[in-house]
Every structure is written in structure tokens, then in C-alpha cells.
Scaffold this motif. Structure first.
Motif, short mmCIF file in Angstrom:
data_model
loop_
_atom_site.label_atom_id
_atom_site.label_comp_id
_atom_site.label_asym_id
_atom_site.label_seq_id
_atom_site.Cartn_x
_atom_site.Cartn_y
_atom_site.Cartn_z
N HIS A 64 0.78 -1.39 0.22
CA HIS A 64 -0.30 -0.09 -0.04
C HIS A 64 0.87 1.10 -0.14
CE1 HIS A 64 0.44 1.14 4.25
NE2 HIS A 64 0.70 -0.02 4.48
N ARG A 107 -8.36 -0.02 3.51
CA ARG A 107 -7.33 -0.79 3.01
C ARG A 107 -7.85 -1.59 1.53
NH1 ARG A 107 -7.13 -4.18 8.55
NH2 ARG A 107 -9.25 -3.89 8.18
N THR A 148 -8.63 -0.66 -1.58
CA THR A 148 -8.17 0.67 -2.22
C THR A 148 -9.40 1.01 -3.14
OG1 THR A 148 -5.80 -0.14 -1.81
CG2 THR A 148 -6.41 1.76 -3.80
N ASP A 172 -6.18 4.77 -0.02
CA ASP A 172 -5.35 3.12 -0.20
C ASP A 172 -4.83 2.76 1.23
OD1 ASP A 172 -3.45 1.54 -1.37
OD2 ASP A 172 -1.96 2.90 -1.05
N TRP A 173 -5.34 3.21 2.49
CA TRP A 173 -4.85 2.89 3.75
C TRP A 173 -5.39 3.92 4.71
CZ3 TRP A 173 -3.24 -1.95 4.65
CH2 TRP A 173 -2.82 -2.22 5.76
#
Length: 240
Positions: free
Chosen positions: A52, A146, A148, A203-204
């Protein structure tokens, strides 16, 4: 004597039925084994996404792995003119073995999105890692950061028919979406692409990330694992 013959006949019949039942049962076992093999193939996930922290590889991976996208436009419908309006569209960013990072669409003037774009070419494309098996197998909700999701915003434009880019994009679309070859010919299909102005990605944990368009497009990502994935599905023979 007659009773002995009848008893012998019943015994033979019982053996035949028992053998036939066992044969069928074995056949059913083979069928279930075949189904298990089929399930193993269909559930086989594409190669795992990048770490990530690798933002550009992740962005390119998510788009290239997506078969469809949510395309948001500014509505042209009288009742909701000027409202945001979203639609599901089949998408590719190139052939299975050649990712470009640019989303291409096969569109008809009869479609909601195409009608909106004739008045206002601005749009946003959303694709998600949820389309792969990765989020499901890791118990990530589609809204989990998480899992994405990538948002590309910019202006949509037609690809010039007959150009090298048009031929490339059409071949890529038909490769990933073979049903398109049989769509009605009287719908005046054309190919559209997005000229990307902004790239945002969740993305995280920690909020959205923004990726420079130039760096995103310049990244050398071939996407060959997608070709391997589809080749595996096509060449694996399953007896049902």
C-alpha cells in the motif's frame, strides 16, 4: 426348483442394481470433484496488489484489474439537470499485457453518460480493489480504506476512429469484454477516453492520497499478470 430359480434371479438383480448404484455414485463423486476444480479456478484471485505504500503501482494495478467502473457525469436529464449522475461502464486501460493507465470506454450516443458528456465533458471514474478477490479474502468491507479505491477526474473525449489508438483501444475492449462484438450495430458505438486532470486514491488509513498525473502515466506497468490470469482460465480444462 422354481423357487430356487426365482431366488437366484432376485440375487442377480440385486447385485446389478448395487453395482449400477455404486457406478453412479462414483460418477457423482467425479462430478463433485470437477465442480471443486471449477470453483478453485473461478475463485483463484489475480496476483496480490502491490504494497500500500507504493502509490503509483497500486493505482495502476487497481485500474488495470477492473472490468467495470462507476462513471460520474453532470446529468442532462430535465428532472435532475446539473445533478451528479453515475453509471456502470465496462472499462479497460489497455490490453491484458499492456496497461496504459488511461481508462477507455465503448459508448453509444443512446447511453445516459454519453448524452451527459455532449453538454459537459467533465467526469470522474471510480474503480475499486473490491472487484478482485483481495478484499473479500481479507475480510475488508468495500468502504474499508485498505480496500483501495481510485478516483480519476478529468475530461472525456472521443478517440478518433481509425487511428492507431482507436484500433488499440477497441482490440483491448473486445479482448476483456468479448460480448461487445455482438452488441447491436445500429447504436453508433464510439470509443471514449479520459484526459486525466486529478488522481485521488484511498489506499490505507490516514486519508486520501493525490498522485501526480505525469508520474502515474509515466510508470512502466505492463500488467502481464492479468494476461497470465486469463490464460490460466482459458487453458485449464475442467470435466463437468
Amino acid at each position: 426348483m422354481k423357487l430356487e430359480l426365482i431366488a437366484f434371479s432376485l440375487c442377480c438383480l440385486n447385485l446389478y442394481v448395487d453395482c449400477d448404484w455404486k457406478h453412479d455414485r462414483r460418477g457423482h463423486q467425479r462430478s463433485w470433484q470437477s465442480r471443486d476444480s471449477a470453483n478453485e479456478i473461478t475463485s483463484r484471485r489475480r496476483s496480490d496488489p502491490p504494497d500500500h505504500t507504493k502509490l503509483i503501482p497500486m493505482a495502476r494495478y487497481v485500474l488495470h484489474s477492473a472490468d467495470w467502473a462507476s462513471l460520474a457525469t453532470i446529468s442532462n436529464l430535465p428532472a435532475i439537470e446539473g445533478f451528479p449522475f453515475t453509471n456502470v461502464k465496462s472499462v479497460v486501460d489497455g490490453s491484458l499485457a499492456n496497461s496504459t493507465g488511461v481508462p477507455y470506454f465503448y459508448m453509444s450516443p443512446l447511453d445516459f453518460s454519453a448524452r451527459d458528456l455532449t453538454k459537459n465533458s467533465r467526469a470522474t471514474v471510480l474503480v475499486s480493489l473490491e472487484e478482485t478477490k483481495f478484499c473479500e479474502q481479507n475480510n475488508y468491507d468495500p468502504e474499508d480504506p485498505r480496500c483501495t479505491r481510485l478516483m480519476l477526474s478529468g475530461k472525456m473525449k472521443k478517440v478518433k476512429e481509425g487511428s492507431d489508438e482507436y484500433k488499440f483501444a477497441k482490440a483491448a475492449l473486445f479482448e476483456r469484454h468479448p460480448a461487445m462484438a455482438n452488441w447491436p450495430t445500429d447504436h453508433d458505438w464510439f470509443i471514449a477516453k479520459m484526459k486525466i486532470a486529478l488522481i485521488a486514491m484511498v489506499d490505507w488509513f490516514g486519508g486520501a492520497k493525490y498522485i501526480p498525473v505525469r508520474d502515474y502515466l509515466a510508470y512502466n506497468y505492463t500488467g502481464t499478470e492479468m494476461l497470465e490470469y486469463y490464460n490460466h482460465l482459458q487453458h485449464k480444462h475442467v470435466i463437468v
